[in-house]
Design a protein around this motif. Structure first.
Motif, PDB file in Angstrom:
ATOM      1  N   GLU A 112     -47.388  27.479 -21.215  1.00 37.02           N
ATOM      2  CA  GLU A 112     -47.766  26.121 -20.815  1.00 37.02           C
ATOM      3  C   GLU A 112     -47.728  25.165 -21.999  1.00 37.02           C
ATOM      4  OE1 GLU A 112     -51.430  26.496 -18.591  1.00 37.02           O
ATOM      5  OE2 GLU A 112     -50.327  27.130 -16.780  1.00 37.02           O
ATOM      6  N   HIS A 131     -43.265  29.779 -16.434  1.00 36.21           N
ATOM      7  CA  HIS A 131     -43.852  28.443 -16.256  1.00 36.21           C
ATOM      8  C   HIS A 131     -42.725  27.456 -15.981  1.00 36.21           C
ATOM      9  CE1 HIS A 131     -46.314  24.938 -16.630  1.00 36.21           C
ATOM     10  NE2 HIS A 131     -45.759  24.551 -17.762  1.00 36.21           N
ATOM     11  N   PRO A 140     -42.310  23.687 -15.670  1.00 41.22           N
ATOM     12  CA  PRO A 140     -43.036  22.430 -15.888  1.00 41.22           C
ATOM     13  C   PRO A 140     -42.737  21.346 -14.862  1.00 41.22           C
ATOM     14  CG  PRO A 140     -42.217  23.280 -17.967  1.00 41.22           C
ATOM     15  CD  PRO A 140     -41.607  24.111 -16.900  1.00 41.22           C
ATOM     16  N   THR A 200     -46.969  27.784 -12.435  1.00 37.35           N
ATOM     17  CA  THR A 200     -46.993  28.894 -13.383  1.00 37.35           C
ATOM     18  C   THR A 200     -47.086  30.193 -12.597  1.00 37.35           C
ATOM     19  OG1 THR A 200     -48.089  27.541 -15.065  1.00 37.35           O
ATOM     20  CG2 THR A 200     -48.142  29.924 -15.365  1.00 37.35           C
TER      21      THR A 200
END
Length: 266
Positions: A18, A121, A123, A128
């Motif tokens: 992250e 992950h 974005p 996630t």
């Protein structure tokens, strides 16, 4: 491998993925360009791939200095703890280069060669995906369960293509033979996301030739923990030669078709 250690590795993988994802999303230069090429002139690396891998290895190394690393952009550390981190700092680099949303940060942890933790992950989807060996697969708080196997004729398949001309020609021939037999075929551009989409039920199945460990390590575990079967040629594990993922019942049919079509060789 204790549950406590496995939980620690998962927490670190999520945090690292992250952090890297936020850096890549928020720090993408408007004039992003190609920093290098790999197998061909269209197999590219950007400066953000390199920076993302450094961010991830730095973060994990600060917390676990004795672990090893295997990264797409060159991270290679043997380590002494028995834990190896397998990292793809941007899976879907061409998508990222063009501003397309289908790219991910993929991080897996292996203990003595077995994948015990996987995180993908994404974005631009604010998702996630994560899995821990024997503990199931999740996206956010939702546990993932692979969809029921449709008939082969109703299956939506995902795949991808290599970057060398001779391999692409062969892969196009395989797609040409398969597509009349199934609902349709999608090419998203990120193996990690495609494997997670099988786990989620967004794809019925996925196959590809030419993947490397950093492409599939995390997604493989996520798909398996969601109930998918993942392998290579019949009787073999997934490898650079061939990766196949699908629910039981569809997996065997697809694997057999790919074997007949020679999808495992150029």
């Amino acid at each position: 491998m204790t549950q406590q250690l496995q939980a620690e590795l998962l927490e670190l993988a999520v945090a690292a993925a992250e952090r890297a994802g936020a850096f890549l999303r928020d720090g993408r230069p408007a004039d992003l360009g190609v920093a290098a090429t790999k197998t061909s002139v269209v197999d590219v690396v950007t400066e953000m791939d390199i920076a993302s891998e450094k961010l991830i290895t730095g973060f994990l190394g600060d917390h676990r200095p004795d672990d090893g690393f295997l990264g797409e952009e060159g991270a290679s550390v043997e380590g002494s703890s028995g834990i190896q981190w397998v990292i793809d700092p941007i899976d879907g680099t061409v998508n990222y280069l063009y501003g397309r949303p289908a790219w991910a940060v993929s991080i897996a942890a292996r203990k003595d060669g077995e994948t015990v933790v996987g995180v993908v992950h994404v974005p631009m989807q604010a998702e996630t995906f994560r899995a821990s060996l024997g503990e199931g697969a999740y996206v956010g708080e939702q546990q993932l369960k692979v969809g029921a196997a449709p008939s082969f004729e109703q299956a939506l398949l995902g795949t991808g293509f290599g970057y060398r001309e001779e391999r692409r020609i062969r892969q196009a021939e395989v797609v040409g033979r398969l597509i009349p037999q199934v609902r349709d075929i999608r090419r998203g551009g990120s193996a990690a996301i495609d494997l997670c989409d099988v786990a989620y039920g967004r794809l019925d199945a996925y196959y590809e030739r030419g993947l490397n460990p950093w492409d599939y390590a995390a997604g493989d575990l996520i798909a398996r923990e969601a109930g998918a079967l993942v392998g290579g040629r019949p009787g073999e594990e997934l490898s650079t030669e061939l990766t196949v993922a699908a629910p039981p019942g569809l997996f065997e049919t697809l694997q057999g078709k790919l074997e007949e079509l020679g999808a495992w060789h150029d």
